[in-house]
Motif scaffolding. Structure first.
Motif, short mmCIF file in Angstrom:
data_model
loop_
_atom_site.label_atom_id
_atom_site.label_comp_id
_atom_site.label_asym_id
_atom_site.label_seq_id
_atom_site.Cartn_x
_atom_site.Cartn_y
_atom_site.Cartn_z
N THR A 78 0.78 -1.38 0.08
CA THR A 78 0.00 -0.14 -0.06
C THR A 78 0.83 1.18 0.00
OG1 THR A 78 -0.23 -0.05 2.39
CG2 THR A 78 -2.12 -1.13 0.86
N PHE A 85 -1.92 7.48 4.19
CA PHE A 85 -2.94 7.37 5.25
C PHE A 85 -3.01 8.84 5.96
CE2 PHE A 85 -1.31 3.18 4.52
CZ PHE A 85 -2.30 2.47 4.70
N HIS A 97 -7.45 5.33 4.47
CA HIS A 97 -6.55 4.99 3.26
C HIS A 97 -6.93 5.57 2.13
CE1 HIS A 97 -5.13 1.06 0.81
NE2 HIS A 97 -4.40 2.09 0.54
N ARG A 99 -5.97 5.21 -1.72
CA ARG A 99 -5.25 4.29 -2.57
C ARG A 99 -4.34 4.66 -3.45
NH1 ARG A 99 -8.71 -1.40 -2.32
NH2 ARG A 99 -6.40 -1.78 -2.67
N LYS A 265 -3.51 1.91 10.64
CA LYS A 265 -3.05 1.78 9.24
C LYS A 265 -4.14 0.51 8.58
CE LYS A 265 1.05 4.39 8.68
NZ LYS A 265 2.34 4.64 8.42
N MET A 269 -7.11 -0.09 6.08
CA MET A 269 -6.97 -0.86 4.79
C MET A 269 -8.27 -1.66 4.89
SD MET A 269 -3.32 -2.09 4.88
CE MET A 269 -2.02 -1.31 5.58
#
Length: 404
Positions: A78, A85, A97, A99, A265, A269
């Motif tokens: 990620t 984040f 998150h 992306r 985190k 996710m």
């Protein structure tokens, strides 16, 4: 006058084995993988094992393992692929998150226990603070334990649970603490891995009152120096050792999980769909031959289970030779080589095998707790270095290696 050369290519005064994590082991998927689904046999080194060509953007990857190595993989796939984040507006302690374009679509962690590690409170925060008097009293009692006691494991665990109950509130909380240790998870873990993780994060943030899992984790981590000292070189029975190992697996999930920010985190996710816990909650996992519950929905499998500590399950040539030729000894039910205080290997009768020393993970279960990465817990390397230095000083720079 210059000294003559002291060593030839095949002569050594000392051999020190400090190999750390093994490379190949009996439980690795790569040994028997026969599925058409591609296997990434390890997480590390990330640049090789988790490269974009190996784990393509948009792919669905099953991850065998849900502990710290899984978290290494998740962050590499990620943040390492351009994700960020950021704090969630109006939601203290919550991350979002955002992306990145190179990320896999979904990671599906799996594990035998079906739960994740609890978050560790940040040092210096209220959730990390404990009653020092409780810890001091328990530490003294652990130091006073008789290492020859045939019930050493049970007495040690009784001190841990008693201390945890006092940290939580008082002796009346002892049944709750014992039940949590016995079940292997806090009560809300039964509602799924995500809820247990959220509970531990809320506790670490101070948004929720601590429970039995928090108390057990703090007691185990604060008393770990005394635990390692009490168990070092223990001759306890295989049955008692099995009791201790079952409990310690749970205690370590409560005590030595990820830092709070890493757990936050992971929750981000999960919220974004980058991590799917459905296989974890269902208790399913790839078989060694590569059989998957739903292979049509999976693009690849990542083996994020590291080689275990010790020597007995490793397949690398050095540990196999040490064991097969009985150069080192392992107590019944244990994994690592027996060693003296300076790391010198011991035979089955406890005699020193001079000039051969083992340090770190190859000795796990004889010396306890290498994965904590706390160098203050173990003194074998300093003792070994002091012995070698003293020997060199006594013999002088030109004396060794000369013919009689």
């Amino acid at each position: 006058m210059e000294c003559e050369p002291r060593l030839s290519r095949d002569e050594f005064d000392e051999v020190l084995v400090a190999t750390g994590h093994g490379r190949h082991h009996e439980g690795e998927l790569a040994r028997s993988w026969s599925s058409v689904v591609p296997l990434r046999p390890a997480v590390l080194p990330v640049a090789t094992m988790l490269s974009p060509s190996s784990v393509p953007a948009g792919s669905r990857a099953v991850v065998r393992g849900a502990a710290l190595t899984f978290l290494d993989a998740a962050l590499a796939l990620t943040e390492g692929r351009g994700a960020t984040f950021v704090p969630a507006p109006g939601r203290p302690g919550v991350l979002l998150h955002q992306r990145g374009p190179g990320e896999p679509a979904t990671l599906l962690p799996t594990s035998r226990q079906g739960i994740l590690l609890d978050a560790k409170p940040d040092p210096g925060t209220p959730a990390a603070e404990v009653d020092a008097a409780v810890i001091a009293g328990a530490a003294q009692r652990l130091e006073d334990l008789d290492r020859r006691d045939p019930l050493l494991a049970e007495r040690l665990l009784a001190e841990i649970t008693s201390a945890a109950a006092l940290l939580l509130g008082g002796p009346e909380d002892h049944p709750k603490v014992q039940a949590t240790l016995r079940s292997g998870a806090a009560p809300d873990a039964r509602r799924g891995a995500e809820q247990a993780l959220r509970r531990s994060v809320d506790v670490a943030l101070g948004h929720r009152a601590p429970g039995a899992a928090w108390a057990l984790g703090r007691a185990w981590s604060r008393l770990y120096p005394q635990v390692t000292a009490a168990l070092r070189g223990s001759d306890m029975s295989s049955q008692q050792w099995a009791v201790l190992q079952r409990a310690s697996r749970t205690l370590e999930r409560f005590a030595f999980g990820p830092p709070l920010v890493t757990a936050q985190k992971l929750l981000a996710m999960i919220d974004s769909g980058a991590v799917d816990l459905s296989w974890l909650d269902a208790g399913v996992s790839p078989t060694p031959a590569g059989i998957l519950p739903s292979s049509s929905e999976v693009d690849l499998v990542i083996d994020a289970v590291l080689a275990p500590p010790g020597l007995v399950t490793l397949l690398d040539p050095l540990p196999r030779q040490l064991l097969e030729e009985r150069i080192v000894a392992v107590r019944p039910g244990r994994r690592g080589a027996m060693v003296d205080a300076d790391g010198t290997a011991l035979d089955v009768s406890g005699r020193r095998r001079e000039h051969l020393a083992l340090i770190g993970r190859p000795t796990e279960d004889d010396v306890i707790g290498h994965d904590t990465l706390n160098r203050h817990l173990h003194h074998e390397i300093e003792n070994w270095a002091a012995r070698v230095a003293a020997t060199a000083a006594e013999e002088g720079p030109c004396d060794r290696g000369r013919p009689e």
